[in-house]
Motif scaffolding. Structure first.
Motif, mmCIF file in Angstrom:
data_model
loop_
_atom_site.group_PDB
_atom_site.id
_atom_site.type_symbol
_atom_site.label_atom_id
_atom_site.label_comp_id
_atom_site.label_asym_id
_atom_site.label_seq_id
_atom_site.Cartn_x
_atom_site.Cartn_y
_atom_site.Cartn_z
ATOM 1 N N MET A 1 -2.488 8.999 -1.875
ATOM 2 C CA MET A 1 -3.254 8.373 -2.931
ATOM 3 C C MET A 1 -4.356 7.542 -2.280
ATOM 4 S SD MET A 1 -1.951 5.847 -5.964
ATOM 5 C CE MET A 1 -1.160 7.129 -6.894
ATOM 6 N N GLY A 2 -5.575 7.674 -2.759
ATOM 7 C CA GLY A 2 -6.709 6.960 -2.200
ATOM 8 C C GLY A 2 -6.629 5.475 -2.491
ATOM 9 N N LYS A 3 -7.446 4.716 -1.750
ATOM 10 C CA LYS A 3 -7.435 3.257 -1.903
ATOM 11 C C LYS A 3 -7.815 2.835 -3.315
ATOM 12 C CE LYS A 3 -9.345 -0.898 0.202
ATOM 13 N NZ LYS A 3 -9.173 -1.673 -0.967
ATOM 14 N N ASN A 4 -8.842 3.441 -3.889
ATOM 15 C CA ASN A 4 -9.258 3.080 -5.248
ATOM 16 C C ASN A 4 -8.199 3.440 -6.272
ATOM 17 O OD1 ASN A 4 -11.659 1.996 -4.387
ATOM 18 N ND2 ASN A 4 -12.783 3.907 -4.622
ATOM 19 N N ASN A 5 -7.569 4.594 -6.111
ATOM 20 C CA ASN A 5 -6.495 4.973 -7.036
ATOM 21 C C ASN A 5 -5.322 4.017 -6.938
ATOM 22 O OD1 ASN A 5 -7.994 7.154 -7.884
ATOM 23 N ND2 ASN A 5 -6.968 8.602 -6.541
ATOM 24 N N TRP A 6 -5.008 3.566 -5.734
ATOM 25 C CA TRP A 6 -3.910 2.628 -5.545
ATOM 26 C C TRP A 6 -4.227 1.322 -6.261
ATOM 27 C CZ3 TRP A 6 -3.305 -2.191 -3.327
ATOM 28 C CH2 TRP A 6 -1.989 -2.583 -3.117
ATOM 29 N N GLY B 1 -3.984 1.924 -10.043
ATOM 30 C CA GLY B 1 -2.577 2.069 -10.421
ATOM 31 C C GLY B 1 -1.838 0.743 -10.379
ATOM 32 N N LEU B 2 -2.062 -0.036 -9.345
ATOM 33 C CA LEU B 2 -1.408 -1.341 -9.237
ATOM 34 C C LEU B 2 -1.862 -2.270 -10.344
ATOM 35 C CD1 LEU B 2 0.469 -3.216 -7.655
ATOM 36 C CD2 LEU B 2 -1.527 -3.944 -6.369
ATOM 37 N N ARG B 3 -3.154 -2.269 -10.642
ATOM 38 C CA ARG B 3 -3.675 -3.130 -11.704
ATOM 39 C C ARG B 3 -3.084 -2.752 -13.055
ATOM 40 N NH1 ARG B 3 -8.115 -5.974 -9.461
ATOM 41 N NH2 ARG B 3 -8.771 -5.004 -7.537
ATOM 42 N N PHE C 1 -0.695 -5.069 -15.326
ATOM 43 C CA PHE C 1 -1.072 -5.329 -16.712
ATOM 44 C C PHE C 1 0.099 -5.034 -17.648
ATOM 45 C CE2 PHE C 1 -2.452 -3.460 -20.746
ATOM 46 C CZ PHE C 1 -3.104 -4.549 -21.308
ATOM 47 N N ILE C 2 0.721 -3.879 -17.495
ATOM 48 C CA ILE C 2 1.837 -3.491 -18.367
ATOM 49 C C ILE C 2 3.022 -4.426 -18.185
ATOM 50 C CG2 ILE C 2 3.543 -1.671 -18.804
ATOM 51 C CD1 ILE C 2 1.252 0.342 -18.158
ATOM 52 N N ALA C 3 3.360 -4.743 -16.934
ATOM 53 C CA ALA C 3 4.496 -5.637 -16.683
ATOM 54 C C ALA C 3 4.252 -7.018 -17.268
ATOM 55 C CB ALA C 3 4.754 -5.733 -15.183
ATOM 56 N N THR C 4 3.049 -7.538 -17.088
ATOM 57 C CA THR C 4 2.716 -8.856 -17.632
ATOM 58 C C THR C 4 2.738 -8.840 -19.151
ATOM 59 O OG1 THR C 4 1.349 -9.278 -15.699
ATOM 60 C CG2 THR C 4 1.016 -10.719 -17.593
ATOM 61 N N PHE C 5 2.171 -7.793 -19.737
ATOM 62 C CA PHE C 5 2.129 -7.693 -21.194
ATOM 63 C C PHE C 5 3.539 -7.651 -21.777
ATOM 64 C CE2 PHE C 5 1.931 -5.303 -25.173
ATOM 65 C CZ PHE C 5 1.016 -6.079 -25.870
#
Length: 149
Positions: free
Chosen positions: A1-6, A9-11, A15-19
């Motif tokens: 997985m590329g750096k931008n995709n990582w 994906g992490l963001r 977001f989902i976990a925080t929400f």
């Protein structure tokens, strides 16, 4: 997985976990407050939850960017002893150890359960130590080591 995709994906995961955590906390507070009739559609401030989730999810992911630092050392054996002592006072634990390499993993933290499975690696050479991993843990370990070096 590329750096931008990582990063994306992490963001999104943050977001989902925080929400979901904020939503659960908000619902629990609304149920606990006496005398309030709970209406799921009207009582929850969705905009507030989304804004907080975006702030933490998208901007909080910067703390987990991969980082590499090099620390100059003079005595390899003394640095290994110092590293083991410093790890005890951080949120990290040693999961594997060779003569010249250590793998560290964060102790139980909610974000590490499913957001990422990265480890901090410390490679010790003759005149330097190389620390790689998520920025939040690499910086804390560097601060601890710099205080004693």
């Amino acid at each position: 997985m590329g750096k931008n995709n990582w990063d994306i994906g992490l963001r999104l995961k943050l977001f989902i976990a925080t929400f979901l955590m904020l939503l659960a906390f908000y619902i629990i507070l609304l149920i606990i407050i006496p005398g309030s009739d709970f209406d799921f559609r009207h009582d929850i401030d969705w905009q507030f939850l989304i804004v907080l989730s975006v702030i933490f999810g998208f901007f909080g992911a910067n703390r987990y960017k991969k980082m590499k630092i090099e620390i100059p050392i003079t005595d390899k054996a003394a640095f290994i002893v110092l590293l083991k002592d410093c790890v005890q006072y951080t949120r990290l634990k040693i999961i594997s150890q060779d003569n010249d390499a250590f793998q560290l993993k964060p102790k139980l933290v909610w974000t590490e359960l499913w957001l990422w499975n990265e480890k901090v690696t410390v490679t010790i050479e003759e005149n330097q130590a190389i620390i790689k991993g998520p920025g939040i843990y690499v910086e804390k370990l560097k601060i601890m080591l710099d205080a004693f070096l």
